[in-house]
Design an enzyme around this catalytic site. Structure first.
Site, PDB file in Angstrom:
ATOM      1  N   GLU A   1      43.984 -58.424  17.905  1.00  0.00           N
ATOM      2  CA  GLU A   1      43.168 -57.680  16.958  1.00  0.00           C
ATOM      3  C   GLU A   1      43.356 -58.271  15.565  1.00  0.00           C
ATOM      4  OE1 GLU A   1      44.365 -53.659  15.890  1.00  0.00           O
ATOM      5  OE2 GLU A   1      42.307 -53.027  16.246  1.00  0.00           O
TER       6      GLU A   1
ATOM      7  N   GLY B   1      54.602 -40.929   1.591  1.00  0.00           N
ATOM      8  CA  GLY B   1      55.801 -41.770   1.651  1.00  0.00           C
ATOM      9  C   GLY B   1      55.726 -42.824   2.726  1.00  0.00           C
TER      10      GLY B   1
ATOM     11  N   LYS C   1      51.285 -36.996   7.215  1.00  0.00           N
ATOM     12  CA  LYS C   1      51.877 -38.140   6.504  1.00  0.00           C
ATOM     13  C   LYS C   1      50.770 -39.169   6.337  1.00  0.00           C
ATOM     14  CE  LYS C   1      53.388 -41.984   6.478  1.00  0.00           C
ATOM     15  NZ  LYS C   1      52.834 -43.074   5.613  1.00  0.00           N
TER      16      LYS C   1
ATOM     17  N   GLY D   1      56.176 -44.765   6.167  1.00  0.00           N
ATOM     18  CA  GLY D   1      56.157 -44.416   7.583  1.00  0.00           C
ATOM     19  C   GLY D   1      57.532 -44.506   8.204  1.00  0.00           C
TER      20      GLY D   1
ATOM     21  N   GLU E   1      46.624 -43.254  19.179  1.00  0.00           N
ATOM     22  CA  GLU E   1      45.316 -43.928  19.040  1.00  0.00           C
ATOM     23  C   GLU E   1      45.611 -45.269  18.400  1.00  0.00           C
ATOM     24  OE1 GLU E   1      42.515 -42.695  20.065  1.00  0.00           O
ATOM     25  OE2 GLU E   1      43.077 -40.614  20.403  1.00  0.00           O
TER      26      GLU E   1
ATOM     27  N   CYS F   1      39.129 -49.836  14.332  1.00  0.00           N
ATOM     28  CA  CYS F   1      39.869 -50.066  15.579  1.00  0.00           C
ATOM     29  C   CYS F   1      38.925 -50.287  16.758  1.00  0.00           C
ATOM     30  CB  CYS F   1      40.794 -48.909  15.840  1.00  0.00           C
ATOM     31  SG  CYS F   1      39.983 -47.333  15.630  1.00  0.00           S
TER      32      CYS F   1
HETATM   33  P1  NAP Z   1      50.448 -48.846  10.987  1.00  0.00           P
HETATM   34  O1  NAP Z   1      51.236 -49.842  10.252  1.00  0.00           O
HETATM   35  O2  NAP Z   1      50.794 -48.559  12.385  1.00  0.00           O
HETATM   36  O3  NAP Z   1      50.491 -47.519  10.097  1.00  0.00           O
HETATM   37  C1  NAP Z   1      49.897 -46.312  10.478  1.00  0.00           C
HETATM   38  C2  NAP Z   1      50.701 -45.154   9.917  1.00  0.00           C
HETATM   39  O4  NAP Z   1      51.995 -45.125  10.526  1.00  0.00           O
HETATM   40  C3  NAP Z   1      50.944 -45.254   8.416  1.00  0.00           C
HETATM   41  O5  NAP Z   1      50.885 -43.961   7.856  1.00  0.00           O
HETATM   42  C4  NAP Z   1      52.348 -45.816   8.361  1.00  0.00           C
HETATM   43  O6  NAP Z   1      53.031 -45.551   7.163  1.00  0.00           O
HETATM   44  C5  NAP Z   1      52.993 -45.085   9.522  1.00  0.00           C
HETATM   45  N1  NAP Z   1      54.224 -45.694  10.019  1.00  0.00           N
HETATM   46  C6  NAP Z   1      54.697 -46.954   9.798  1.00  0.00           C
HETATM   47  N2  NAP Z   1      55.897 -47.117  10.403  1.00  0.00           N
HETATM   48  C7  NAP Z   1      56.190 -45.949  11.016  1.00  0.00           C
HETATM   49  C8  NAP Z   1      57.281 -45.497  11.812  1.00  0.00           C
HETATM   50  N3  NAP Z   1      58.326 -46.285  12.104  1.00  0.00           N
HETATM   51  N4  NAP Z   1      57.260 -44.242  12.285  1.00  0.00           N
HETATM   52  C9  NAP Z   1      56.214 -43.433  12.030  1.00  0.00           C
HETATM   53  N5  NAP Z   1      55.156 -43.793  11.276  1.00  0.00           N
HETATM   54  C10 NAP Z   1      55.141 -45.041  10.774  1.00  0.00           C
HETATM   55  O7  NAP Z   1      48.930 -49.203  11.057  1.00  0.00           O
HETATM   56  P2  NAP Z   1      48.039 -49.739   9.872  1.00  0.00           P
HETATM   57  O8  NAP Z   1      48.395 -51.137   9.582  1.00  0.00           O
HETATM   58  O9  NAP Z   1      48.120 -48.770   8.777  1.00  0.00           O
HETATM   59  O10 NAP Z   1      46.577 -49.643  10.564  1.00  0.00           O
HETATM   60  C11 NAP Z   1      46.014 -50.689  11.312  1.00  0.00           C
HETATM   61  C12 NAP Z   1      46.186 -50.489  12.814  1.00  0.00           C
HETATM   62  O11 NAP Z   1      45.808 -49.188  13.236  1.00  0.00           O
HETATM   63  C13 NAP Z   1      45.318 -51.407  13.637  1.00  0.00           C
HETATM   64  O12 NAP Z   1      46.033 -51.882  14.749  1.00  0.00           O
HETATM   65  C14 NAP Z   1      44.185 -50.514  14.127  1.00  0.00           C
HETATM   66  O13 NAP Z   1      43.490 -50.906  15.240  1.00  0.00           O
HETATM   67  C15 NAP Z   1      44.888 -49.238  14.344  1.00  0.00           C
HETATM   68  N6  NAP Z   1      43.937 -48.126  14.279  1.00  0.00           N
HETATM   69  C16 NAP Z   1      43.603 -47.434  15.425  1.00  0.00           C
HETATM   70  C17 NAP Z   1      42.683 -46.390  15.382  1.00  0.00           C
HETATM   71  C18 NAP Z   1      42.308 -45.586  16.593  1.00  0.00           C
HETATM   72  O14 NAP Z   1      41.741 -44.522  16.452  1.00  0.00           O
HETATM   73  N7  NAP Z   1      42.580 -46.009  17.798  1.00  0.00           N
HETATM   74  C19 NAP Z   1      42.110 -46.053  14.179  1.00  0.00           C
HETATM   75  C20 NAP Z   1      42.447 -46.779  13.054  1.00  0.00           C
HETATM   76  C21 NAP Z   1      43.377 -47.804  13.119  1.00  0.00           C
HETATM   77  P3  NAP Z   1      52.962 -46.543   5.884  1.00  0.00           P
HETATM   78  O15 NAP Z   1      52.193 -45.778   4.896  1.00  0.00           O
HETATM   79  O16 NAP Z   1      54.383 -46.771   5.464  1.00  0.00           O
HETATM   80  O17 NAP Z   1      52.304 -47.807   6.336  1.00  0.00           O
END
Ligand code: NAP
Ligand code: MG
Length: 478
Positions: free
Chosen positions: A381, A201, A170, A203, A245, A279
């Site tokens: 962050e 689609g 996804k 999340g 992660e 991240c």
């Molecule tokens: P996010 O909002 O958590 O989204 C990540 C993914 O999860 C997207 O594909 C999102 O879909 C999906 N998602 C959203 N709600 C969900 C739910 N209820 N159930 C399952 N999946 C769901 O994160 P982001 O804003 O895209 O990314 C930024 C964050 O990620 C930051 O906090 C960053 O530090 C962290 N990050 C961590 C790492 C690591 O390796 N540790 C790497 C990169 C980023 P949508 O397409 O609908 O948004």
């Protein structure tokens, strides 16, 4: 305009069961760059059924067959590398040199690493009378963010394929294009039907359906803490393994020695890479308090030297990914200036608003504060090009500041005294420490504390996708 309205399920491109689309915005122009379909839970059911069917045969494939498949994928990846980079440029705004360089190189690196690890990996091991077998866990749901799109998909897909798992990806709505091309690469390389599936689609719909699904065995997630927590709750009823992660607020400790100025300059410019959307970024720079005047000058110069502009041009930094990310970052910069707890942080470069001369696109000014570790800008962050410099009295104090965080993803130590760097690295409570800028695809990557629980990259990345079976009495004579 890109029109990516089909999903990849059971070895074919198929229309969604219910037609619903969303526009994708180019963050550099604020204009629509294409359309994707938003899937439904019924699409997820279809993909999970295909992955379950495929698991029966794919999990039985020999290591040699899986290696051949990964090599075939490498050949296709190399053909499409530039195309992947340009898709990343368009979807999340990374400058061409970065998008067609480090971004796509990371995907290739994880593929090459999976090949190297698979050649040597011990799937069976005899201990006394017991055979220990590592077996593929089954059908995996892979949920990824937009900030390093190839890194984050490839670091999941290739170890999962190497382990013998089948999967449903996804991708993020904000960066859906490169994942679509990756699906084409996997198809052209001959990945058997049902082994890899992809549904675009929301999340909250697709990710949640995967997390709750009775026939999905594990979820590997990269993204925010908030969503990670929700996934664990959604996955709890079916007792799934969940690899998380999450975010970070990593400290970069610069030692008080001859290399201080160069390291401060490098760490400051490094923070602005990928518009600060990393991240594991070293977003808290810890320097000797006694050298703060010198640091102030070097860091301001380094930040002001970061060129910002159109990702198709020759600039070091492009926009951030979206209007909403832009607004969040602006709020943090305002917080830093206005009410950074007690006395306010000192702004030494950047600030609110777009860089001069840019009135369109989600461009942020490379921003540097001198502050203290209790300020909001040092604790949360920001996920943008904003660095907070914090002074330390001595090495013990530096370690205490570094560890005073809810996160524990990365850490950096720079200095000429390697023995001191090693001592510090032992005491930092994080999943990875980079000493003097070293890099290693085989080093495990993952978080302590609120930064998550999984370990990706290299051999440790394989374990996420493997169950352990003990066959006691395998060798009764032992
Ligand atoms: P996010 O909002 O958590 O989204 C990540 C993914 O999860 C997207 O594909 C999102 O879909 C999906 N998602 C959203 N709600 C969900 C739910 N209820 N159930 C399952 N999946 C769901 O994160 P982001 O804003 O895209 O990314 C930024 C964050 O990620 C930051 O906090 C960053 O530090 C962290 N990050 C961590 C790492 C690591 O390796 N540790 C790497 C990169 C980023 P949508 O397409 O609908 O948004
Ligand atoms: Mg989000």
């Amino acid at each position: 305009m890109r029109n990516y309205t089909q999903f990849y399920i059971d070895g074919r491109w198929v229309d969604p069961i219910t037609a619903k689309t969303a526009e994708v915005i180019n963050p550099a122009t604020e204009k629509v760059s294409g359309t994707i379909s938003l899937g439904s839970p019924e699409d997820v059911d279809r993909a999970v059924e295909a992955a379950r069917r495929a698991f029966a045969t794919y999990s039985e494939r020999s290591v040699k067959e899986r290696l051949d498949l990964l090599q075939a994928i490498m050949a296709e990846y190399l053909k499409r590398e530039e195309e992947l980079g340009l898709a990343i440029l368009e979807e999340m705004g990374a400058p061409r040199g970065l998008a067609c360089g480090f971004h796509t190189m990371l995907g290739k690196g994880h593929l090459g690493t999976a090949i190297e690890v698979l050649k040597e990996f011990k799937f069976e091991e005899l201990r006394g009378v017991t055979l220990i077998r590592k077996e593929p866990i089954g059908v995996c749901g892979l949920i990824t963010p937009w900030n390093w799109p190839m890194n984050q998909t490839c670091v999941k897909i290739f170890p999962a394929l190497a382990a013998g798992c089948t999967m449903i990806l996804k991708p993020p709505q904000l960066a859906p294009y490169s994942a679509q091309i990756l699906a084409e690469i996997l198809h052209d390389a001959g990945v058997p039907a049902g082994v890899f599936n992809m549904i675009q689609g929301q999340g909250s719909v697709i990710g949640a359906a995967l997390s709750k699904h009775e026939d999905v065995d594990m979820i590997s997630f990269t993204g925010s803490e908030q969503v990670g927590v929700q996934i664990q709750k959604d996955a709890a009823d079916t007792v799934k393994r969940v690899g998380l992660e999450l975010g970070g607020k990593s400290a970069w400790i610069v030692l008080d020695d001859a290399s201080l100025a160069a390291n401060v300059a490098g760490a400051t410019a490094g923070m602005m890479g990928n518009s600060g959307q990393t991240c594991s970024a070293g977003s808290r720079l810890l320097v000797p308090s006694a050298r703060m005047d010198e640091v102030r000058k070097v860091a301001a110069e380094a930040a002001n030297g970061v060129t910002v502009g159109d990702p198709t041009g020759n600039f070091a930094m492009g926009p951030v990914v979206s209007k909403s990310q832009y607004n969040i970052i602006q709020q943090y910069i305002e917080k830093g200036i206005e009410k950074g707890i007690e006395e306010g942080a000192e702004l030494i470069a950047g600030g609110v608003g777009r860089p001069e001369g840019l009135d369109k696109g989600w461009y942020v000014r490379p921003t540097v504060f001198i502050g203290t570790n209790d300020m909001v800008i040092a604790r949360e962050e920001i996920f943008g090009p904003v660095l907070v410099i914090i002074g330390y009295d001595d090495v013990e104090n530096a370690i205490a500041i570094a560890n005073d965080s809810n996160f524990g993803l990365g850490g950096y130590v720079s200095g000429e005294d390697i023995a001191a760097c090693r001592t510090i690295s032992r005491k930092m409570r994080t999943g990875a420490i980079w000493v003097n800028g070293a890099f290693d695809f085989h080093a495990p990557f993952g978080g302590y504390k609120r930064s998550g629980n999984g370990r990706e990259w290299g051999e440790y990345g394989f374990h996420e996708y493997l169950e352990i079976k003990a066959v006691i009495g395998w060798d009764a004579a032992a």
